[in-house]
Motif scaffolding. Sequence first.
Motif, PDB file in Angstrom:
ATOM      1  N   GLU A   1       0.901  -1.140  -0.033  1.00 47.16           N
ATOM      2  CA  GLU A   1       0.113  -0.045   0.106  1.00 47.16           C
ATOM      3  C   GLU A   1       0.804   1.343  -0.004  1.00 47.16           C
ATOM      4  O   GLU A   1       0.469   2.380  -0.733  1.00 47.16           O
ATOM      5  N   LEU A   2       1.925   1.229   0.768  1.00 44.69           N
ATOM      6  CA  LEU A   2       2.807   2.181   0.841  1.00 44.69           C
ATOM      7  C   LEU A   2       3.460   2.690  -0.503  1.00 44.69           C
ATOM      8  O   LEU A   2       3.812   3.750  -1.034  1.00 44.69           O
ATOM      9  N   ALA A   3       3.882   1.502  -1.246  1.00 46.26           N
ATOM     10  CA  ALA A   3       4.425   1.559  -2.624  1.00 46.26           C
ATOM     11  C   ALA A   3       3.305   2.052  -3.286  1.00 46.26           C
ATOM     12  O   ALA A   3       3.760   3.209  -4.359  1.00 46.26           O
TER      13      ALA A   3
ATOM     14  N   PHE B   1      -7.729  -1.944   8.188  1.00 47.95           N
ATOM     15  CA  PHE B   1      -7.311  -1.324   7.154  1.00 47.95           C
ATOM     16  C   PHE B   1      -8.346  -1.055   6.328  1.00 47.95           C
ATOM     17  O   PHE B   1      -8.646  -0.059   5.385  1.00 47.95           O
ATOM     18  N   GLU B   2      -9.338  -2.215   6.052  1.00 50.24           N
ATOM     19  CA  GLU B   2     -10.625  -2.214   5.201  1.00 50.24           C
ATOM     20  C   GLU B   2     -11.557  -1.111   6.029  1.00 50.24           C
ATOM     21  O   GLU B   2     -12.289  -0.646   5.128  1.00 50.24           O
ATOM     22  N   LYS B   3     -11.657  -1.028   7.002  1.00 51.11           N
ATOM     23  CA  LYS B   3     -12.600  -0.397   7.832  1.00 51.11           C
ATOM     24  C   LYS B   3     -11.829   0.793   8.739  1.00 51.11           C
ATOM     25  O   LYS B   3     -12.059   0.454  10.091  1.00 51.11           O
ATOM     26  N   PRO B   4     -11.250   1.920   8.275  1.00 53.10           N
ATOM     27  CA  PRO B   4     -10.649   2.692   9.093  1.00 53.10           C
ATOM     28  C   PRO B   4     -11.477   3.305  10.108  1.00 53.10           C
ATOM     29  O   PRO B   4     -11.186   3.913  11.234  1.00 53.10           O
ATOM     30  N   LEU B   5     -12.735   3.634   9.703  1.00 55.78           N
ATOM     31  CA  LEU B   5     -13.543   4.444  10.691  1.00 55.78           C
ATOM     32  C   LEU B   5     -14.886   3.708  11.024  1.00 55.78           C
ATOM     33  O   LEU B   5     -15.430   2.863  10.062  1.00 55.78           O
ATOM     34  N   LEU B   6     -15.406   3.998  12.314  1.00 50.53           N
ATOM     35  CA  LEU B   6     -16.643   3.461  12.724  1.00 50.53           C
ATOM     36  C   LEU B   6     -17.834   4.081  11.948  1.00 50.53           C
ATOM     37  O   LEU B   6     -17.725   5.223  11.881  1.00 50.53           O
ATOM     38  N   ASN B   7     -18.829   3.336  11.671  1.00 44.80           N
ATOM     39  CA  ASN B   7     -20.160   3.817  11.223  1.00 44.80           C
ATOM     40  C   ASN B   7     -21.048   4.439  12.297  1.00 44.80           C
ATOM     41  O   ASN B   7     -20.603   4.149  13.479  1.00 44.80           O
ATOM     42  N   VAL B   8     -21.719   5.478  12.138  1.00 45.20           N
ATOM     43  CA  VAL B   8     -22.385   6.222  13.302  1.00 45.20           C
ATOM     44  C   VAL B   8     -23.147   5.153  14.172  1.00 45.20           C
ATOM     45  O   VAL B   8     -23.502   5.286  15.378  1.00 45.20           O
TER      46      VAL B   8
END
Length: 598
Positions: free
Chosen positions: A137-139, A231-238
């Motif tokens: 991913e960094l590449a 990585f696939e879900k960096p933030l929580l849903n409300v």
Amino acid sequence: MKSKFRIFTSILFCFGSLLTVSLALIIAINFSNSVQIFSKLLGETLVRGVGGLELALRTHLDAAEEQANFIATHILSKDRAISELEGLADFASGSFAAAPQITGVLITDADGRFLGVRRTRWGGVEHEWSETKTDQELALLTEFMSNQTRPSWGPPVYAEALSATVMNYRLPIWRDAEFLGFVLVGISTQELSSLADELSEPPSSRAFVLFGKDRVLSHSYLVLQPGNVSFEKPLLNVNDVLDPVIQRLETASPSPEIVTAEGVDLGLVEVEGTRYGVITKSIEDYGETPLIVGSYFDGSGIRELIRSILRTILVGAGVLAVGLILVFAVSRAISRPVRKTSEVAAGVAALEFDGIEPLQSSRILEIDDLSSSVNAMLVGLESFGRYVPRNLVRKLIRENRVGAGIEERQMTVMFTDIAGFTSTCEGMSPAEVAEFVNNHLTLVSRCIQDTGGTIDKYIGDAVMAFWGAPDRIENPALRAVSAASALQRALARDNEKRASRGLPPVRIRIGVHSGQLIVGDIGSPDRINYTVIGDVVNTAQRLEGLGKTVDGDAESIVLVSRAVKDSVGEQFQMQRIGPMNLKGKSDAIDVYRLIEKS
């Protein structure tokens, strides 16, 4: 006798009463609610909620931009590759001391090596060099940044090395056209959530930041428990955060009754019978997806607050309505005579005295005095206007020639006179003579004024007029001949009417001449006429008198000079009389006679 009031007293009483009563009632009703309104609405929402959270959030995120620029400037100051810079790790670590809100820094060169610097759980700083090939991913991010020329905020990503989701600011580094690498500065959601926690007072109020409309970036719940992020879900849903208020933000009902700051929205959310006021503001300065800064508070008292405000508005509206009725009545009593006075003044300014009706009396003393004064002035001006050439004064005002002195202009002068005036008036009484002369002068004046001429003076039954002043006329001779021709036709029609009444015809002689004249204010300080001076005047008068010699029996005869004939051209039919010696003139002048149109 009707009572009269001064205008100052009337206005002061009406407006003073209106303001006094309105303010007294509004202050009395709002006094008991003012403390609750300001402490609850402003104190708990704007000051400690959205306003403070937005300021703190911007401070954190702007610090990331400043440190990225600081590191990039340091790298550009060294003429070496990023991976070859001595002390870069220590320099980057020092940025953590300047910006304690930063969680991690990533410095990548164009060859795929990167330096990672992160803050430890215990407050220390760690760093290490690695190859991007160890992180696919960094590449991909390095390849993406090699095509970017401007810094930007990327979407939140989960950093495994930090075990946290971070907001990241990315700045590409270019030296001329060479891509050196990029700097990435990250701030974790836990750090941002600490801001929200500091500004929250659960359970009555809580602050938060959303990434878009449905993902949680900052919340006091995430300080100790960041939740199941990856990585696939960096933030929580409300819906993943145990906060029923933000879960119902989409269903919040707007509250337009309460005015908020520009760009701030206020809504109401009901959870298990409790009403919460939710204040949100959209910030679009940190990436493509807007950040929603928000705060909610226990709003069970808002409905009552709104009702109290509505009651105040209704009472105030009632008082205002009564006041407006009084103001309307007084304003009408003042405005109608003032408006009528303005109309009279406009008529006086235009020297139109005919048809102006006198102003009526008023119960307001000053207006009644004004009406009386205007009526007296109107009577005086109507009398004065009978002796002043109003048409001339209008022209002087229009041409800004009042008091302008004298000047020389190319002009045309006309003289008219009744032939056989004594015999025509024989047998008439003085009153009948006056009426006859007035009717004749009215007929002559109308023809002159219709063509833009200026009547200089009446000399008994004779008229002197000129064209070319004060209005500037391109061809004054043409206007003068047009007036003479119109006068011939008007006289013929008038003589037909006289014949039907058994009266003898009226015969006139007309002389017209053009040339340079002195025109302007002529006279003494106490009596000034706007008139013309010059030999052209004498010549025009002699041409009028010459008509008796050329054709003494003609109903109307118009004699013009060669100068007039040349100016008119072929527009009028002329008969050449030939050179004629005029009284007082040493040289003969070429004379022409205007042929009457059938």
